[in-house]
Structures are given as C-alpha cells and as structure tokens.
Design an enzyme around this catalytic site. Sequence first.
Site, mmCIF file in Angstrom:
data_model
loop_
_atom_site.group_PDB
_atom_site.id
_atom_site.type_symbol
_atom_site.label_atom_id
_atom_site.label_comp_id
_atom_site.label_asym_id
_atom_site.label_seq_id
_atom_site.Cartn_x
_atom_site.Cartn_y
_atom_site.Cartn_z
ATOM 1 N N CYS A 9 0.833 -1.276 0.051
ATOM 2 C CA CYS A 9 -0.060 0.018 0.008
ATOM 3 C C CYS A 9 0.907 1.278 0.177
ATOM 4 O O CYS A 9 0.503 2.451 -0.007
ATOM 5 C CB CYS A 9 -1.035 -0.040 1.165
ATOM 6 S SG CYS A 9 -1.917 -1.597 1.021
ATOM 7 N N LYS A 46 -8.075 -0.309 10.596
ATOM 8 C CA LYS A 46 -8.149 -1.435 9.759
ATOM 9 C C LYS A 46 -6.985 -2.354 10.179
ATOM 10 O O LYS A 46 -5.936 -2.295 10.255
ATOM 11 C CB LYS A 46 -7.631 -0.818 8.435
ATOM 12 C CG LYS A 46 -8.009 -1.855 7.295
ATOM 13 C CD LYS A 46 -7.378 -1.465 5.728
ATOM 14 C CE LYS A 46 -7.229 -2.472 4.762
ATOM 15 N NZ LYS A 46 -7.003 -1.827 3.587
ATOM 16 N N ARG A 80 -8.599 -10.112 -2.409
ATOM 17 C CA ARG A 80 -7.334 -9.997 -2.996
ATOM 18 C C ARG A 80 -7.237 -10.638 -4.228
ATOM 19 O O ARG A 80 -6.709 -10.034 -5.182
ATOM 20 C CB ARG A 80 -6.226 -10.654 -2.219
ATOM 21 C CG ARG A 80 -5.989 -9.777 -0.893
ATOM 22 C CD ARG A 80 -4.749 -9.666 -0.213
ATOM 23 N NE ARG A 80 -4.796 -8.961 0.892
ATOM 24 C CZ ARG A 80 -4.359 -9.184 2.217
ATOM 25 N NH1 ARG A 80 -3.601 -10.474 2.436
ATOM 26 N NH2 ARG A 80 -4.288 -8.363 3.000
ATOM 27 N N ARG A 93 1.082 -7.226 5.230
ATOM 28 C CA ARG A 93 0.812 -6.119 5.609
ATOM 29 C C ARG A 93 0.888 -5.465 7.155
ATOM 30 O O ARG A 93 0.226 -4.538 7.734
ATOM 31 C CB ARG A 93 -0.514 -5.456 5.100
ATOM 32 C CG ARG A 93 -0.566 -5.648 3.636
ATOM 33 C CD ARG A 93 -1.759 -4.944 2.965
ATOM 34 N NE ARG A 93 -1.582 -4.780 1.566
ATOM 35 C CZ ARG A 93 -2.383 -5.410 0.668
ATOM 36 N NH1 ARG A 93 -3.119 -6.439 1.111
ATOM 37 N NH2 ARG A 93 -2.162 -5.514 -0.647
ATOM 38 N N GLU A 103 -5.782 5.207 16.835
ATOM 39 C CA GLU A 103 -5.928 5.311 15.337
ATOM 40 C C GLU A 103 -7.030 6.353 15.133
ATOM 41 O O GLU A 103 -6.889 6.904 14.230
ATOM 42 C CB GLU A 103 -5.966 3.939 14.531
ATOM 43 C CG GLU A 103 -4.868 3.055 14.399
ATOM 44 C CD GLU A 103 -3.960 3.767 13.462
ATOM 45 O OE1 GLU A 103 -4.328 4.701 12.785
ATOM 46 O OE2 GLU A 103 -2.980 2.868 13.213
ATOM 47 N N LYS A 142 -12.710 -2.122 10.083
ATOM 48 C CA LYS A 142 -12.595 -3.111 9.063
ATOM 49 C C LYS A 142 -11.534 -4.288 9.515
ATOM 50 O O LYS A 142 -10.473 -3.789 9.947
ATOM 51 C CB LYS A 142 -12.091 -2.497 7.743
ATOM 52 C CG LYS A 142 -12.043 -3.590 6.555
ATOM 53 C CD LYS A 142 -11.365 -2.992 5.252
ATOM 54 C CE LYS A 142 -11.336 -3.807 4.086
ATOM 55 N NZ LYS A 142 -10.720 -3.325 3.161
ATOM 56 N N SER A 151 -14.637 -9.378 2.381
ATOM 57 C CA SER A 151 -15.049 -10.289 1.506
ATOM 58 C C SER A 151 -15.296 -11.861 2.054
ATOM 59 O O SER A 151 -16.180 -12.461 1.891
ATOM 60 C CB SER A 151 -13.699 -10.565 0.645
ATOM 61 O OG SER A 151 -12.516 -10.592 1.276
ATOM 62 N N TYR A 158 -20.862 -6.385 0.308
ATOM 63 C CA TYR A 158 -21.031 -6.995 -1.001
ATOM 64 C C TYR A 158 -22.553 -7.601 -1.280
ATOM 65 O O TYR A 158 -22.946 -7.894 -2.282
ATOM 66 C CB TYR A 158 -20.085 -8.238 -1.343
ATOM 67 C CG TYR A 158 -18.726 -7.756 -1.116
ATOM 68 C CD1 TYR A 158 -18.087 -6.924 -1.991
ATOM 69 C CD2 TYR A 158 -17.826 -7.859 0.044
ATOM 70 C CE1 TYR A 158 -16.418 -6.453 -1.879
ATOM 71 C CE2 TYR A 158 -16.651 -7.336 0.159
ATOM 72 C CZ TYR A 158 -15.955 -6.608 -0.833
ATOM 73 O OH TYR A 158 -14.787 -6.117 -0.524
HETATM 74 ZN ZN LIG Z 1 -3.779 -1.106 -0.241
#
Ligand SMILES: [Zn+2]
Length: 336
Positions: A136, A205, A215, A227, A243, A258, A284, A323
């Site tokens: 990212c 997140k 992904r 990550r 955060e 998230k 997802s 979704y």
């Molecule tokens: Zn990203």
Amino acid sequence: MSLQPVGQFPSYRLRRLRQSVVVRRMVRETQLSANSLVLPLFVRGGRKLRRAIEAMPGVFQLSPDEMLTEATRAFEAGVSAILLFGIPDRKDTKASGAYAPKGVVQEAVRLLKKELPDMLVITDVCLCEYMEHGHCGIVHRDKKGANILNDPTLKLLARTAASHVEAGADMVAPSDMMDGRVRSIRQELDRLGFDQTPIMSYAAKFASAYYGPFREAAESAPRFGDRRSYQMDAGNAREALREVALDIQEGADIVMVKPALAYLDILYRVKTEFGYPTAAYAVSAEYSMIKAAGEKGWIDERAVMLETLLAMRRAGADILITYAAVEVAKWLVDGR
Ligand SMILES: [Zn+2]
C-alpha cells in the site's frame, strides 16, 4: 453504566412485548435500512466484461459499461452509495495508475457522475492495486529487507485522492493505513478548493485473514511479506481508539472499522468513545462464508446475512459496506 430500575417478575414479564410481530417491530431498538448500505464495485478496463470472483459469488470485476449497469441496478434497488476500487492494466513501483488523470477509477467516476448523478460515489484511495509489489506504499529495499516508507507515500495518496475528486468523486476513503494520510489528503483537497468533500477513513483497519477473497477481486495481494507493518494487530483494541482519534484530529469525517464481524467490540468502542459517523466494512470472507454455507443449505443465507448486518448496526455502525448490499436492499423492501 448502572442499570436503570426495572420491573420485577411476576408483575413485569419481558415476553409480553414479544407476542406479536407488530409489537416486536414497534419496540425493535435497531433497524436495518437501505439508507446505510454501500456497495463496493471493482472496475477494470475493457468492454462487456464481467469476470466472476470465484470465492465471492455474485461479485465481479467489471468493465466500465458493466459497472454502470451494476450501479444502476443497485440504485434502483435502493442502494444509493458505491465504493469504487480500480484494477489497472499496468502496475509499476510508483503506482502511477492510481493518480493518472485518465486512470481506471477516474474514468469510472466520470461515467458514473454523468449517467447516474444521484449515486453517491466514494472512491477507495490506496496504492496496492497499482503497485507491482502489491503493497500500500512505496517500498524501499536494503540489505535488511523491504520497508514500506510512510512519509513519501503520503504525497502519492494525496495526489490519488485529489485526482478522484477532480474526476467528480463525492467522497474519498483512504485504506492504506499510513500514519498521517488523512491530514495529507485533507490539506491537498482544501488547497484545491474541495473543502466540502468528506473523507471516510479506514481508521481501524486490521491485518486480517478475512481479506483473502478480496485480494483475488482487486488483484492486490502483496508479492512479498505481508501488511502487518502498517495494518493493525488483531489483538489491539485500545490502539484502535488511538488510530481513530488521530484520524479525527487529522480531519476524518467518517471513521471505519474493518473487518466488521470479528471486530464488533471495536465498532462499539469507537462509536461510544467518539460518537462520530462510523462505518463497518463487512469484508470479503464475511460475505463468502455466509454465501458458501447458504449454497450448501447449511444456513438460511438471507436470515444470517440480515442478522449479521443488524449486529453491526447494533454495535454502532451507521454505514454498512457490504457485497450483499443489493440483495439486502431488496430483502428489506420485502420486509422480513
Ligand atoms: Zn492498499
């Protein structure tokens, strides 16, 4: 919190208000409404393209024309906001596709705002889909390994957000988890005269295994490493509050948690602590798990989906990114 005085059995019986559907509905504390729903869409170049995401039944990578069809269908079902992700034709080490004036998201936004002006268009702001390495931020390699550079990445994120808003995006949603990105984006938007464009930050997140199917959808899996040096550790709740506090200080208008389902405590604490408009991203795998069990006939998919989203609302989410948004909107009209 101290409990208010409550009636006592047998003069008080909680079951009294559970006897009829009308009364149950009347005293329901939390409601699901299509007003809360945001549908994520994945757009890529081409025409008449609907590439199915195997692990996410009903979710596709869409060419712009098909994306417009999908957005229109959503709008007609009562979903009035979408969250756009782009899949570029080419990737590089500077994520140039992310802020290209004619990039895939920028063009999609223009098309949407022209053809479906009343749809609220939120854009995901990140670099991973546009980076060869799938991280990212900008990667710096030395003998010790690879590092994701924070501050040099901020400029690219701000540029990306600005290019989305210049194309017509109504709201930007930075998802990268670099420190200070909300401030950089806010400053850049203000500098360009977009001081009325809200930022929905992916504030808390977590580095989560629940992102797996996504992904494949966004083609953004990191080529090396993971990550965990920028997304949060799953064990941390107090840090999540820091955060969120930081993002609010930097100018976030909406804060997001998230994933959602495994982090309802975080949602609850964020809402209770800050009282800010709060979004939950049902990611997802949350969707895939319900779909898969539903297909097997192991659960009542519709009931489980609605109950799960209701739980997120009850925990404190005002906004539900899912979704399943279109199906859910239709189910809510049916009124079950
Ligand atoms: Zn990203």
